[in-house]
Write an enzyme that holds these catalytic residues in place. Structure first.
Site, short mmCIF file in Angstrom:
data_model
loop_
_atom_site.label_atom_id
_atom_site.label_comp_id
_atom_site.label_asym_id
_atom_site.label_seq_id
_atom_site.Cartn_x
_atom_site.Cartn_y
_atom_site.Cartn_z
CD GLN A 1 -3.25 -15.96 22.98
OE1 GLN A 1 -1.88 -15.83 22.97
NE2 GLN A 1 -3.90 -15.37 23.94
NE ARG A 2 -4.61 -22.54 15.49
CZ ARG A 2 -5.41 -22.53 14.73
NH1 ARG A 2 -6.61 -23.38 14.94
NH2 ARG A 2 -5.65 -21.64 13.50
CD GLU B 1 -2.86 0.92 2.33
OE1 GLU B 1 -3.93 1.32 2.06
OE2 GLU B 1 -2.55 0.46 3.51
N GLY C 1 -14.11 -16.02 5.48
CA GLY C 1 -14.12 -17.01 6.75
C GLY C 1 -12.75 -17.60 6.92
#
Length: 451
Positions: A422-423, A243, A389
């Site tokens: 947060q896994r 960007e 998703g």
């Protein structure tokens, strides 16, 4: 003059292919070993492909595997003649006396298939290079992807007994416990509250930072990078910007480090003290091993190639430690014809694979959709991750940014960071102090303010 490469037979091993099939017929339990290494396309001869496919079909249908049932299966699918008929099935059975060597024969077949894949990929690379239908950079990226695809198809599934992993697990635990009471097992972000929740940026994890435009994604990404490289100048970091230009990024970093107003720098209205601050900041940042890539229209193949090359180049400094991508939706898709949702999902999946391959944290900045604008509190949610998703599914950590002052509810000097996923840890919301003049984030406490 005839090219000798085009007149030679591709690599193959007929005896090894028959050894695999005959061994499976002798001992059907060896099929599982073969399937870890081979697919139907791994076989060079069409008759062997038909036999192997039929054997796999029998196994999938939970039927016994023997000559009678194999013959019946091929006859029903009308592939018996293509497989060589009854006589060839008997010859295959008699080719080996036992199934003990199926794994060895399967490796020979796999190696020959890999060589054929390399030849095919090389021919395509040569053809595309002669045609010159694309730029050299695009052709290099495609060539790397073709070669990597050949390697990927050769990967073998492997299980590890838990008892063999215990030693490594305890070593990692001991290392963490030996950090003088610190709660950080990964790469410190420089922000105390964030480190307390995440224990730092962990190797092999994909961290997604999502927000609406102009909330502070790039500023947070640059602030994170600045904190890391100034804490240890030998820490190699790559910031991929799709960007902003490298000069804009350099100015932002200088202003952030020097605490000089960005707008005054853009207007060129600086006094001698501010110029001196910028020069001092430059001296502090100059030794840092921070790498900026502002090449526009980059695909994941090109980004991954850059990361791999930089990781090799930085080995003498301890290797590449962090990659930040700004931002995910601007990465060029590999397949422009695929639906946008699939394109974005593929990018997030490749970012996760990159983190695991290089064993470093990868931070991907990401835009969220407009749904949060319609809510009363304007706070983004996991479901707002824009266009796919798959981002939520692939990410190990998702941080959603919210600046209440952007909507006029209070002063525009704080940023809320919602660790929404947060896994391997808890979720919570922390607050950072935000100084818009320098696009700089600091630790924040309601009692102490910025510190």
């Amino acid at each position: 003059m005839t090219d000798p490469l085009t007149t030679r037979l591709p690599p193959h091993d007929r005896d090894a292919e028959r050894g695999v099939l005959g061994g499976i017929l002798r001992d059907p339990e060896t099929l599982a070993e073969a399937q870890q290494l081979l697919t139907v396309e791994s076989f060079y001869f069409d008759c062997h492909r038909k036999i192997y496919a039929a054997v796999c079909d029998l196994a999938d249908a939970s039927q016994p595997i023997d000559l009678v049932l194999l013959y019946d299966r091929l006859r029903k699918t009308k592939h018996l003649d293509d497989a060589g008929g009854r006589e060839y099935l008997v010859e295959t059975w008699e080719a080996v006396p036992t199934g003990a060597n199926v794994a060895y024969h399967a490796k020979l077949v796999r190696d020959a298939a890999m060589l054929r894949g390399l030849i095919h990929a090389s021919n395509e690379i040569a053809r595309d290079s002669y045609d010159r239908a694309q730029s050299a950079d695009e052709l290099v990226g495609q060539a790397e992807r073709k070669i990597l695809d050949v390697a990927k198809h050769s990967l073998v599934g492997e299980t590890h007994q838990f008892s063999g992993l215990l030693s490594g697990a305890f070593t990692r635990i001991d290392t963490r416990c030996g950090k003088d009471g610190l709660n950080i097992s990964g790469l410190s972000t420089g922000w105390i509250d964030l480190d307390n929740i995440t224990a730092g940026l962990q190797n092999s994890e994909l961290v997604v930072v999502g927000a609406r435009p102009s909330v502070g994604k790039t500023a947070l990404g640059l602030g994170l990078v600045r904190n890391i490289v100034t804490a240890d100048p030998n820490t190699s970091v790559l910031f991929v910007s799709l960007e902003m230009s490298r000069q804009e990024l350099a100015e932002r970093l200088l202003c952030c480090e020097a605490k000089v107003d960005n707008h005054k720098v853009r207007k060129g209205q600086l006094n001698s003290d501010e110029i001196q601050k910028l020069m001092d900041a430059g001296d502090r940042l100059r030794p840092c091993r921070l790498h900026l890539d502002d090449t526009p229209s980059r695909s994941m193949t090109q980004i991954a190639a850059t990361c791999r090359r930089l990781a090799r180049k930085e080995e003498r400094y301890g290797g590449l430690k962090l990659v930040v991508v700004d931002y995910l939706q601007m990465v060029e898709p590999e397949d422009r014809r695929a639906p946008r949702q699939e394109q974005v999902a593929q990018v997030s999946r490749r970012l996760k694979h990159l983190a695991r391959e290089l064993e470093i944290p990868v931070v991907a900045l990401c835009q969220v959709n407009r749904a949060s604008e319609d809510r009363q509190d304007h706070r983004p949610r996991l479901s707002d991750l824009r266009e796919s998703g798959g981002i939520e599914a692939d990410a190990d950590v998702v941080m959603l940014l919210h600046r209440p002052g952007k909507y006029g509810t209070e002063e525009d000097n704080v940023l809320e960071v919602d660790i929404a996923k947060q896994r391997n840890g808890p979720t919570d919301t922390i607050t950072l102090s935000f100084d818009k003049r320098y696009t700089r984030f600091n630790n924040y406490s309601p009692a102490l303010g910025a510190y």
